[in-house]
Motif scaffolding. Structure first.
Motif, PDB file in Angstrom:
ATOM      1  N   MET A   1       0.847  -1.173   0.000  1.00 27.36           N
ATOM      2  CA  MET A   1       0.000   0.000   0.000  1.00 27.36           C
ATOM      3  C   MET A   1       0.893   1.237   0.000  1.00 27.36           C
ATOM      4  N   ASN A   2       0.473   2.259  -0.722  1.00 25.51           N
ATOM      5  CA  ASN A   2       1.230   3.510  -0.725  1.00 25.51           C
ATOM      6  C   ASN A   2       0.375   4.624  -0.107  1.00 25.51           C
ATOM      7  N   ALA A   3       0.982   5.804   0.037  1.00 20.09           N
ATOM      8  CA  ALA A   3       0.307   6.929   0.703  1.00 20.09           C
ATOM      9  C   ALA A   3      -0.989   7.308  -0.012  1.00 20.09           C
ATOM     10  N   GLU A   4      -0.964   7.327  -1.333  1.00 20.14           N
ATOM     11  CA  GLU A   4      -2.147   7.717  -2.105  1.00 20.14           C
ATOM     12  C   GLU A   4      -3.307   6.735  -1.899  1.00 20.14           C
ATOM     13  N   THR A   5      -2.999   5.439  -1.930  1.00 24.47           N
ATOM     14  CA  THR A   5      -4.023   4.416  -1.713  1.00 24.47           C
ATOM     15  C   THR A   5      -4.615   4.547  -0.315  1.00 24.47           C
ATOM     16  N   LEU A   6      -3.752   4.714   0.688  1.00 19.11           N
ATOM     17  CA  LEU A   6      -4.222   4.862   2.064  1.00 19.11           C
ATOM     18  C   LEU A   6      -5.118   6.098   2.206  1.00 19.11           C
ATOM     19  N   LYS A   7      -4.685   7.207   1.637  1.00 18.26           N
ATOM     20  CA  LYS A   7      -5.495   8.438   1.706  1.00 18.26           C
ATOM     21  C   LYS A   7      -6.839   8.253   1.012  1.00 18.26           C
ATOM     22  N   ASN A   8      -6.845   7.546  -0.124  1.00 19.70           N
ATOM     23  CA  ASN A   8      -8.098   7.307  -0.847  1.00 19.70           C
ATOM     24  C   ASN A   8      -9.051   6.417  -0.050  1.00 19.70           C
ATOM     25  N   ILE A   9      -8.501   5.467   0.689  1.00 16.06           N
ATOM     26  CA  ILE A   9      -9.334   4.593   1.518  1.00 16.06           C
ATOM     27  C   ILE A   9      -9.886   5.362   2.715  1.00 16.06           C
ATOM     28  N   GLN A  10      -9.048   6.192   3.337  1.00 19.89           N
ATOM     29  CA  GLN A  10      -9.447   6.869   4.571  1.00 19.89           C
ATOM     30  C   GLN A  10     -10.227   8.160   4.350  1.00 19.89           C
ATOM     31  N   ALA A  11     -10.062   8.803   3.210  1.00 18.28           N
ATOM     32  CA  ALA A  11     -10.725  10.098   2.964  1.00 18.28           C
ATOM     33  C   ALA A  11     -12.241  10.040   3.128  1.00 18.28           C
ATOM     34  N   ALA A  73      -1.325  -6.974  22.480  1.00 14.37           N
ATOM     35  CA  ALA A  73      -2.242  -5.999  21.884  1.00 14.37           C
ATOM     36  C   ALA A  73      -1.523  -4.679  21.640  1.00 14.37           C
ATOM     37  N   LEU A  74      -0.676  -4.272  22.580  1.00 10.35           N
ATOM     38  CA  LEU A  74       0.099  -3.044  22.413  1.00 10.35           C
ATOM     39  C   LEU A  74       1.044  -3.165  21.226  1.00 10.35           C
ATOM     40  N   VAL A  75       1.757  -4.278  21.131  1.00 15.21           N
ATOM     41  CA  VAL A  75       2.688  -4.495  20.017  1.00 15.21           C
ATOM     42  C   VAL A  75       1.937  -4.491  18.686  1.00 15.21           C
ATOM     43  N   ALA A  76       0.814  -5.199  18.635  1.00 20.99           N
ATOM     44  CA  ALA A  76       0.039  -5.268  17.392  1.00 20.99           C
ATOM     45  C   ALA A  76      -0.451  -3.891  16.972  1.00 20.99           C
ATOM     46  N   CYS A  77      -1.031  -3.157  17.909  1.00 17.66           N
ATOM     47  CA  CYS A  77      -1.574  -1.835  17.604  1.00 17.66           C
ATOM     48  C   CYS A  77      -0.464  -0.866  17.200  1.00 17.66           C
ATOM     49  N   ALA A  78       0.622  -0.880  17.962  1.00 18.58           N
ATOM     50  CA  ALA A  78       1.741   0.022  17.654  1.00 18.58           C
ATOM     51  C   ALA A  78       2.359  -0.317  16.306  1.00 18.58           C
ATOM     52  N   GLY A  79       2.479  -1.603  15.998  1.00 19.38           N
ATOM     53  CA  GLY A  79       3.058  -2.011  14.716  1.00 19.38           C
ATOM     54  C   GLY A  79       2.198  -1.596  13.535  1.00 19.38           C
ATOM     55  N   VAL A  80       0.878  -1.803  13.651  1.00 18.77           N
ATOM     56  CA  VAL A  80      -0.040  -1.415  12.574  1.00 18.77           C
ATOM     57  C   VAL A  80      -0.070   0.104  12.435  1.00 18.77           C
ATOM     58  N   THR A  81      -0.127   0.811  13.554  1.00 19.50           N
ATOM     59  CA  THR A  81      -0.154   2.278  13.522  1.00 19.50           C
ATOM     60  C   THR A  81       1.122   2.821  12.908  1.00 19.50           C
ATOM     61  N   LEU A  82       2.266   2.261  13.301  1.00 19.60           N
ATOM     62  CA  LEU A  82       3.557   2.676  12.738  1.00 19.60           C
ATOM     63  C   LEU A  82       3.550   2.521  11.224  1.00 19.60           C
ATOM     64  N   GLN A  83       3.063   1.369  10.741  1.00 17.43           N
ATOM     65  CA  GLN A  83       3.049   1.142   9.298  1.00 17.43           C
ATOM     66  C   GLN A  83       2.105   2.106   8.583  1.00 17.43           C
ATOM     67  N   ALA A  84       0.958   2.381   9.170  1.00 14.42           N
ATOM     68  CA  ALA A  84       0.013   3.310   8.552  1.00 14.42           C
ATOM     69  C   ALA A  84       0.599   4.716   8.502  1.00 14.42           C
ATOM     70  N   VAL A  85       1.221   5.128   9.611  1.00 14.20           N
ATOM     71  CA  VAL A  85       1.830   6.458   9.648  1.00 14.20           C
ATOM     72  C   VAL A  85       2.990   6.534   8.649  1.00 14.20           C
ATOM     73  N   ALA A  86       3.820   5.518   8.628  1.00 10.48           N
ATOM     74  CA  ALA A  86       4.957   5.503   7.691  1.00 10.48           C
ATOM     75  C   ALA A  86       4.462   5.595   6.251  1.00 10.48           C
ATOM     76  N   THR A  87       3.395   4.882   5.956  1.00 17.96           N
ATOM     77  CA  THR A  87       2.817   4.933   4.612  1.00 17.96           C
ATOM     78  C   THR A  87       2.308   6.337   4.309  1.00 17.96           C
ATOM     79  N   ALA A  88       1.591   6.922   5.264  1.00 14.88           N
ATOM     80  CA  ALA A  88       1.000   8.247   5.054  1.00 14.88           C
ATOM     81  C   ALA A  88       2.050   9.335   4.872  1.00 14.88           C
ATOM     82  N   ILE A  89       3.166   9.242   5.612  1.00 17.83           N
ATOM     83  CA  ILE A  89       4.193  10.292   5.500  1.00 17.83           C
ATOM     84  C   ILE A  89       5.341   9.877   4.579  1.00 17.83           C
ATOM     85  N   GLU A  90       5.132   8.744   3.909  1.00 19.22           N
ATOM     86  CA  GLU A  90       6.064   8.233   2.901  1.00 19.22           C
ATOM     87  C   GLU A  90       7.464   7.981   3.449  1.00 19.22           C
ATOM     88  N   VAL A  91       7.511   7.273   4.568  1.00 22.57           N
ATOM     89  CA  VAL A  91       8.776   6.783   5.113  1.00 22.57           C
ATOM     90  C   VAL A  91       8.829   5.293   4.799  1.00 22.57           C
TER      91      VAL A  91
END
Length: 171
Positions: A1-11, A73-91
């Protein structure tokens, strides 16, 4: 998934929640069945997990420990959130590991000492990332992951829990 796809899904979701704030209120649920011995079977939506006592409280170590499940649960949530944020800010994150460790003093849990609190005294969350991101990008990634991780925010802020007990008598 890239930033554009994520933004299109979440918009459309973001627009809906701005226009209909009540639609953003979702109740997540978990349910468990009291099991044999001292255990509780929890349906995770993917598999049934049977939780029991930690060996430090008399368990065999054969059942899942609820403290471990909280850290998972903390690891899972933090890992998914990290990936979503990284995708959104293109890291670009090539690979990574998320670990959580928590310190418990079981004297409180077992009622050996009323002065010792029940629960985790400290939790450490650690990320090892293979990334091309610079120091500033990693700082932003850290800040946004911590801001948007539901489990992390719940743990650091605390939350009101309302408890009810219902009983029926079997003959």
């Amino acid at each position: 998934m890239n930033a554009e796809t994520l933004k299109n899904i979440q918009a459309p979701l973001k627009d809906k929640y701005r226009e209909q704030p009540a639609a953003a209120m979702i109740t997540l649920k978990a349910e468990g069945m009291i099991g044999e011995g001292i255990s509780c079977k929890v349906d995770t939506g993917r598999a049934m997990v049977e939780a029991g006592l930690h060996p430090a409280t008399g368990g065999t170590g054969m059942l899942a420990c609820s403290g471990d499940m909280l850290l998972e649960a903390l690891v899972a949530c933090a890992g998914v959130t990290l990936q979503a944020v990284a995708t959104a800010i293109e890291v670009n994150i090539k690979s990574g590991t998320v670990r959580a460790e928590g310190d418990l003093d079981f004297k409180g849990t077992l009622g050996v000492s009323k002065e010792v609190p029940v629960g985790f005294k400290k939790i450490r969350l650690e990320f090892d990332l293979d990334t091309d991101g610079g120091e500033e990008q990693i700082s932003t990634l850290k800040k946004l992951t911590e801001r948007y991780c539901v489990v992390y925010q719940t743990l650091i802020k605390g939350v009101e829990i309302q408890t009810k007990y219902h009983s029926s008598h079997s003959a």
